[in-house]
Motif scaffolding. Structure first.
Motif, PDB file in Angstrom:
ATOM      1  N   ASP A  18      -3.654  -7.533   7.636  1.00 16.41           N
ATOM      2  CA  ASP A  18      -4.210  -9.469   6.640  1.00 16.41           C
ATOM      3  C   ASP A  18      -4.498  -8.297   5.206  1.00 16.41           C
ATOM      4  O   ASP A  18      -4.572  -9.323   4.043  1.00 16.41           O
ATOM      5  N   ARG A  19      -4.423  -6.878   5.268  1.00 14.49           N
ATOM      6  CA  ARG A  19      -4.427  -6.433   3.704  1.00 14.49           C
ATOM      7  C   ARG A  19      -3.281  -6.596   2.993  1.00 14.49           C
ATOM      8  O   ARG A  19      -1.895  -5.693   3.462  1.00 14.49           O
ATOM      9  N   ASP A  20      -3.465  -7.405   2.042  1.00 15.07           N
ATOM     10  CA  ASP A  20      -2.278  -7.379   0.979  1.00 15.07           C
ATOM     11  C   ASP A  20      -2.008  -6.133   0.350  1.00 15.07           C
ATOM     12  O   ASP A  20      -0.790  -6.683   0.361  1.00 15.07           O
ATOM     13  N   ASP A  21      -2.398  -5.807  -0.451  1.00 18.25           N
ATOM     14  CA  ASP A  21      -2.416  -4.405  -1.392  1.00 18.25           C
ATOM     15  C   ASP A  21      -2.695  -2.703  -0.718  1.00 18.25           C
ATOM     16  O   ASP A  21      -4.051  -2.688  -0.125  1.00 18.25           O
ATOM     17  N   ARG A  22      -1.881  -2.633   0.384  1.00 18.24           N
ATOM     18  CA  ARG A  22      -1.759  -1.211   1.173  1.00 18.24           C
ATOM     19  C   ARG A  22      -3.079  -0.626   0.463  1.00 18.24           C
ATOM     20  O   ARG A  22      -3.895   0.399   0.590  1.00 18.24           O
ATOM     21  N   TRP A  23      -2.785   0.042  -1.253  1.00 19.23           N
ATOM     22  CA  TRP A  23      -3.481   0.623  -1.724  1.00 19.23           C
ATOM     23  C   TRP A  23      -4.249  -0.151  -2.828  1.00 19.23           C
ATOM     24  O   TRP A  23      -5.243   1.128  -3.177  1.00 19.23           O
ATOM     25  N   ALA A  24      -5.402  -0.667  -2.710  1.00 24.43           N
ATOM     26  CA  ALA A  24      -5.945  -1.061  -3.220  1.00 24.43           C
ATOM     27  C   ALA A  24      -7.050  -0.110  -2.579  1.00 24.43           C
ATOM     28  O   ALA A  24      -7.448   0.126  -1.702  1.00 24.43           O
ATOM     29  N   TYR A  25      -8.170   0.061  -3.696  1.00 26.64           N
ATOM     30  CA  TYR A  25      -9.216   0.977  -2.546  1.00 26.64           C
ATOM     31  C   TYR A  25     -10.113   0.116  -2.072  1.00 26.64           C
ATOM     32  O   TYR A  25     -10.605  -0.747  -2.292  1.00 26.64           O
ATOM     33  N   THR A  26     -10.342   1.162  -1.566  1.00 28.04           N
ATOM     34  CA  THR A  26     -11.472   0.132   0.339  1.00 28.04           C
ATOM     35  C   THR A  26     -12.965   1.076   0.085  1.00 28.04           C
ATOM     36  O   THR A  26     -13.757   0.572   0.625  1.00 28.04           O
ATOM     37  N   GLY A  27     -12.589   2.174  -1.007  1.00 25.61           N
ATOM     38  CA  GLY A  27     -14.025   2.873  -1.285  1.00 25.61           C
ATOM     39  C   GLY A  27     -14.052   3.859   0.291  1.00 25.61           C
ATOM     40  O   GLY A  27     -14.637   5.633  -0.058  1.00 25.61           O
ATOM     41  N   ILE A  28     -12.448   4.248   1.501  1.00 23.97           N
ATOM     42  CA  ILE A  28     -12.372   5.228   2.103  1.00 23.97           C
ATOM     43  C   ILE A  28     -11.670   6.339   1.090  1.00 23.97           C
ATOM     44  O   ILE A  28     -10.725   5.750   0.851  1.00 23.97           O
ATOM     45  N   PRO A  29     -11.468   8.066   0.843  1.00 20.42           N
ATOM     46  CA  PRO A  29     -10.597   8.461  -0.630  1.00 20.42           C
ATOM     47  C   PRO A  29      -9.551   8.712   0.708  1.00 20.42           C
ATOM     48  O   PRO A  29      -9.242   8.870   1.812  1.00 20.42           O
ATOM     49  N   GLU A  30      -7.578   8.476   0.348  1.00 21.81           N
ATOM     50  CA  GLU A  30      -6.972   8.980   0.892  1.00 21.81           C
ATOM     51  C   GLU A  30      -7.092  10.449   1.349  1.00 21.81           C
ATOM     52  O   GLU A  30      -7.374  10.858   0.221  1.00 21.81           O
ATOM     53  N   ILE A  31      -6.394  10.544   1.478  1.00 18.75           N
ATOM     54  CA  ILE A  31      -6.338  11.615   2.052  1.00 18.75           C
ATOM     55  C   ILE A  31      -4.438  12.511   2.465  1.00 18.75           C
ATOM     56  O   ILE A  31      -3.900  11.571   3.264  1.00 18.75           O
ATOM     57  N   PHE A  32      -4.105  13.075   1.937  1.00 23.12           N
ATOM     58  CA  PHE A  32      -2.508  13.637   1.770  1.00 23.12           C
ATOM     59  C   PHE A  32      -2.812  15.339   2.672  1.00 23.12           C
ATOM     60  O   PHE A  32      -3.021  15.652   2.016  1.00 23.12           O
ATOM     61  N   PHE A  33      -1.023  14.966   3.209  1.00 20.87           N
ATOM     62  CA  PHE A  33      -0.540  16.372   3.776  1.00 20.87           C
ATOM     63  C   PHE A  33       0.728  16.657   3.614  1.00 20.87           C
ATOM     64  O   PHE A  33       1.834  15.594   2.751  1.00 20.87           O
ATOM     65  N   TYR A  34       0.920  18.191   2.919  1.00 24.29           N
ATOM     66  CA  TYR A  34       2.458  18.254   2.781  1.00 24.29           C
ATOM     67  C   TYR A  34       3.403  18.163   4.298  1.00 24.29           C
ATOM     68  O   TYR A  34       4.444  18.088   3.053  1.00 24.29           O
ATOM     69  N   ASP A  35       2.581  17.528   5.184  1.00 20.53           N
ATOM     70  CA  ASP A  35       4.202  17.724   6.001  1.00 20.53           C
ATOM     71  C   ASP A  35       3.408  16.600   7.566  1.00 20.53           C
ATOM     72  O   ASP A  35       2.408  16.308   7.369  1.00 20.53           O
ATOM     73  N   GLU A  36       4.409  16.184   8.276  1.00 22.44           N
ATOM     74  CA  GLU A  36       4.413  14.737   8.819  1.00 22.44           C
ATOM     75  C   GLU A  36       2.670  16.113  10.560  1.00 22.44           C
ATOM     76  O   GLU A  36       2.305  15.139  11.005  1.00 22.44           O
ATOM     77  N   GLU A  37       2.996  16.826  10.595  1.00 23.92           N
ATOM     78  CA  GLU A  37       2.790  17.548  11.466  1.00 23.92           C
ATOM     79  C   GLU A  37       1.259  17.500  11.322  1.00 23.92           C
ATOM     80  O   GLU A  37       0.014  17.746  11.718  1.00 23.92           O
ATOM     81  N   SER A  38       1.882  18.181  10.141  1.00 24.91           N
ATOM     82  CA  SER A  38      -0.304  18.594   9.650  1.00 24.91           C
ATOM     83  C   SER A  38      -1.447  17.226   9.740  1.00 24.91           C
ATOM     84  O   SER A  38      -2.321  16.769  10.282  1.00 24.91           O
ATOM     85  N   ALA A  39      -0.476  15.752   9.005  1.00 29.25           N
ATOM     86  CA  ALA A  39      -1.246  14.205   9.265  1.00 29.25           C
ATOM     87  C   ALA A  39      -1.539  14.345  10.804  1.00 29.25           C
ATOM     88  O   ALA A  39      -2.419  13.856  10.769  1.00 29.25           O
ATOM     89  N   ARG A  40      -0.055  13.987  11.129  1.00 29.40           N
ATOM     90  CA  ARG A  40      -0.204  13.554  12.883  1.00 29.40           C
ATOM     91  C   ARG A  40      -1.277  14.432  13.703  1.00 29.40           C
ATOM     92  O   ARG A  40      -2.274  14.248  13.815  1.00 29.40           O
ATOM     93  N   GLU A  41      -1.914  15.639  13.100  1.00 33.37           N
ATOM     94  CA  GLU A  41      -2.754  16.326  13.518  1.00 33.37           C
ATOM     95  C   GLU A  41      -4.179  16.336  13.417  1.00 33.37           C
ATOM     96  O   GLU A  41      -4.267  16.138  14.114  1.00 33.37           O
ATOM     97  N   ALA A  42      -4.211  15.882  12.589  1.00 36.03           N
ATOM     98  CA  ALA A  42      -5.392  15.302  11.566  1.00 36.03           C
ATOM     99  C   ALA A  42      -5.988  14.227  11.845  1.00 36.03           C
ATOM    100  O   ALA A  42      -7.610  13.993  11.625  1.00 36.03           O
TER     101      ALA A  42
END
Length: 98
Positions: A18-42
């Motif tokens: 239902d969220r129209d804007d994927r990047w709208a601020y929700t109050g929860i910070p985004e966490i980014f990773f260098y690679d897919e494996e690290s993101a999946r593990e987290a």
């Protein structure tokens, strides 16, 4: 002005159709990773933490691949002034973790 290179990062977010804007601020910070494996593990670690707390309920999360706009003065100003959505060239959902 010359354009710099683009970068690929990975992140995750709650599945919310239902969220129209994927990047709208929700109050929860985004966490980014260098690679897919690290993101999946987290993400799997987060799921384990939530599942171990009987008062919490796991909601499906999506693992995402993000490509940035080429680095330039303009793209950095867009990032700073308009948020991460202005800096994202493309993104795709790699996997839904139920």
């Amino acid at each position: 002005m010359s354009q710099g290179e683009s970068f690929t990062f990975y992140t995750y977010a709650r599945v919310d159709e239902d969220r129209d804007d994927r990047w709208a601020y929700t109050g929860i910070p985004e966490i980014f990773f260098y690679d897919e494996e690290s993101a999946r593990e987290a993400l799997l670690e987060l799921r384990g933490d939530v599942a171990s707390d009987e008062d919490d309920e796991w909601l499906p999360m999506q693992l995402e691949k993000i490509e940035t706009r080429p680095i330039s003065r303009e793209s950095i100003f867009a990032l700073l002034n308009d948020g991460i959505g202005a800096f994202v060239k493309s993104y795709e959902i790699i996997e839904i973790i139920d």
